[in-house]
Design an enzyme around this catalytic site. Sequence first.
Site, PDB file in Angstrom:
ATOM      1  N   ASP A 171      27.016   2.065  -0.665  1.00 37.80           N
ATOM      2  CA  ASP A 171      27.823   0.947  -0.155  1.00 37.80           C
ATOM      3  C   ASP A 171      29.119   1.137  -0.017  1.00 37.80           C
ATOM      4  O   ASP A 171      29.743   2.106  -0.800  1.00 37.80           O
ATOM      5  CB  ASP A 171      27.328  -0.259  -0.936  1.00 37.80           C
ATOM      6  CG  ASP A 171      25.911  -0.751  -0.797  1.00 37.80           C
ATOM      7  OD1 ASP A 171      25.333  -0.303   0.205  1.00 37.80           O
ATOM      8  OD2 ASP A 171      25.437  -1.400  -1.842  1.00 37.80           O
ATOM      9  N   TYR A 206      23.703   6.706 -11.641  1.00 35.68           N
ATOM     10  CA  TYR A 206      24.883   5.719 -11.357  1.00 35.68           C
ATOM     11  C   TYR A 206      25.622   5.208 -12.846  1.00 35.68           C
ATOM     12  O   TYR A 206      24.938   5.013 -13.769  1.00 35.68           O
ATOM     13  CB  TYR A 206      24.306   4.338 -10.628  1.00 35.68           C
ATOM     14  CG  TYR A 206      23.920   4.759  -9.296  1.00 35.68           C
ATOM     15  CD1 TYR A 206      24.775   4.891  -8.209  1.00 35.68           C
ATOM     16  CD2 TYR A 206      22.289   5.112  -9.152  1.00 35.68           C
ATOM     17  CE1 TYR A 206      24.081   5.014  -7.224  1.00 35.68           C
ATOM     18  CE2 TYR A 206      22.079   5.327  -7.774  1.00 35.68           C
ATOM     19  CZ  TYR A 206      22.809   5.238  -6.642  1.00 35.68           C
ATOM     20  OH  TYR A 206      22.263   5.582  -5.565  1.00 35.68           O
ATOM     21  N   ARG A 230      22.560  -3.067  -7.260  1.00 31.62           N
ATOM     22  CA  ARG A 230      22.978  -4.427  -7.139  1.00 31.62           C
ATOM     23  C   ARG A 230      21.736  -5.396  -7.378  1.00 31.62           C
ATOM     24  O   ARG A 230      22.082  -6.650  -8.094  1.00 31.62           O
ATOM     25  CB  ARG A 230      23.629  -4.795  -5.923  1.00 31.62           C
ATOM     26  CG  ARG A 230      23.149  -4.446  -4.859  1.00 31.62           C
ATOM     27  CD  ARG A 230      24.199  -4.370  -3.492  1.00 31.62           C
ATOM     28  NE  ARG A 230      23.708  -3.446  -2.413  1.00 31.62           N
ATOM     29  CZ  ARG A 230      23.361  -4.325  -1.439  1.00 31.62           C
ATOM     30  NH1 ARG A 230      23.178  -5.720  -1.183  1.00 31.62           N
ATOM     31  NH2 ARG A 230      22.787  -3.588  -0.342  1.00 31.62           N
ATOM     32  N   ASP A 289      26.565  -8.404  -5.074  1.00 27.32           N
ATOM     33  CA  ASP A 289      27.681  -7.701  -5.793  1.00 27.32           C
ATOM     34  C   ASP A 289      28.971  -8.721  -5.575  1.00 27.32           C
ATOM     35  O   ASP A 289      29.014  -9.556  -4.933  1.00 27.32           O
ATOM     36  CB  ASP A 289      28.234  -6.441  -5.168  1.00 27.32           C
ATOM     37  CG  ASP A 289      28.123  -6.205  -3.712  1.00 27.32           C
ATOM     38  OD1 ASP A 289      28.902  -7.226  -3.142  1.00 27.32           O
ATOM     39  OD2 ASP A 289      27.603  -5.325  -3.027  1.00 27.32           O
TER      40      ASP A 289
END
Length: 286
Positions: free
Chosen positions: A39, A67, A173, A81
């Site tokens: 993203d 991540y 997210r 988010d």
Amino acid sequence: MPNGILIIDKPAGWTSMDVCAKVRGILREKRVGHGGTLDPMATGVLPVFVGRATRGVEFAEKGWKEYAAGLRLGVSTDTQDVTGTVLETRPVTAGREDVEAALAAFRGDIQQVPPMYSAVKIQGKKLYELARRGKEVERKPRPVTIRELELLEAESGTDYRLRCLCSKGTYIRTLCHDIGQRLGCGGTLYSLRRTMAAGFTLAEAVTLEEVQDRGEALLQPLDGLFAQYPALTVRSPGQEKRVRCGNPVTLPGTADGTYRVYGQTGDFLCLSQARDGVLSSVKNFF
């Protein structure tokens, strides 16, 4: 012609396709693709495939990804988010131990409903296109695997840092949103950095500025994508010819499994599968 992989440390604010377009312009090569979308708000490891190496994109997309994520409790947004519109705020009574306990439910094979703001298609329409028109449609849960999920630190009473190692298709997210729902206060993602993708790490990553300065010198060979498989060199010119023609090769005594196959001069030829002493190509890269 440039061929190989650039491990880009994607800057915030750029789409993955923005990065590919930039690389395309710097290297003057039309064939450029990436190994797994990030993203715009996210940073970190984005493998970018150049030239003939684009044939390896599908393998990178399937790989595990790691991540470092920021979870903010007490807030729910439409995009899951902090770039989205706040839908609800709630008081946070959960502490570190509660967050630790909640993570257990999200490890292993789980079902995850893709967010409306995503590129998933339903009846030919991308979900984010519908979301931007104010529409919400029913989405079926999808299976994903979270191999590792740990709480790194508590940054405040509402902000927590997580590390997640997960399969293709996992939305971090959505994970943050679902953790917040489980804790009863809502949650959203406030930061995201990919630390590993397709076996490549931040230690190998370069910036777009470095690519601008050094160009092709930063390209890594494609066979690095398959470093987890043993190397096998063909035994004769005749065998190499058969491999290059896409034909199976008989190699008695070769253990069953997947191999990186090289020509007699060291050229990486293909990824192949050996079974019962016969080597067959999975994907050619010459």
